[in-house]
Scaffold this motif. Structure first.
Motif: not given
Length: 146
Positions: A57, A117, A138-139
């Motif tokens: 992350s 995400e 990942t956002p």
């Protein structure tokens, strides 16, 4: 719990190995894993992970032991986890990649976090069962115009 007293994963005995069966099985596994995470059930969560599982992350790499310890301690909990998109499933022999957009609500260190995400999970088939070896989050980009 199984007859041995150990927790069993939701994954039934292996079925015929066809692309459609693999896709359906992997989609169900991801749904069941999300339910285990929302239930904050450490034993069920662990059943979906290979021993070498890690999550990558924005804060780096967290291994299976550290992640499960956070859940077991109650420092990390989830109250919601929903797929925004159907998973994109690609099977390459005994390796599968699942990518989907997920929203979730987590509580960490007493603070609430709402996340949107993109997630990618890498699964391997061992002894006829799929286990996740890597999760990457990942956002998601905010919608255009917001």
């Amino acid at each position: 719990m199984g007859e041995s007293g150990e927790y069993e994963t939701a994954e039934p005995a292996p079925h015929r190995r066809t692309p459609g069966a693999d896709h359906a099985r992997l989609t169900a596994i991801v749904d069941d894993w999300a339910a285990a995470i929302v239930a904050n059930d450490t034993a069920r969560i662990a059943g979906f992970m290979a021993d070498e599982w890690v999550i990558v992350s924005e804060s780096g790499i967290t291994d299976r032991k550290a992640f499960l310890a956070l859940v077991a301690s109650g420092d990390l909990t989830h109250s919601a986890m929903e797929a925004v998109t159907p998973p994109r499933v690609r099977v390459h022999g005994d390796t599968a990649l699942l990518t989907a957009r997920i929203t979730n609500t987590a509580h960490y260190g007493g603070q609430r976090f709402d996340a949107d995400e993109w997630t990618t999970d890498v699964f391997v088939r061992r002894d006829g069962h799929w286990r996740c070896v890597l999760s990457h989050i990942t956002p998601a980009a905010p919608p255009t115009g917001s």
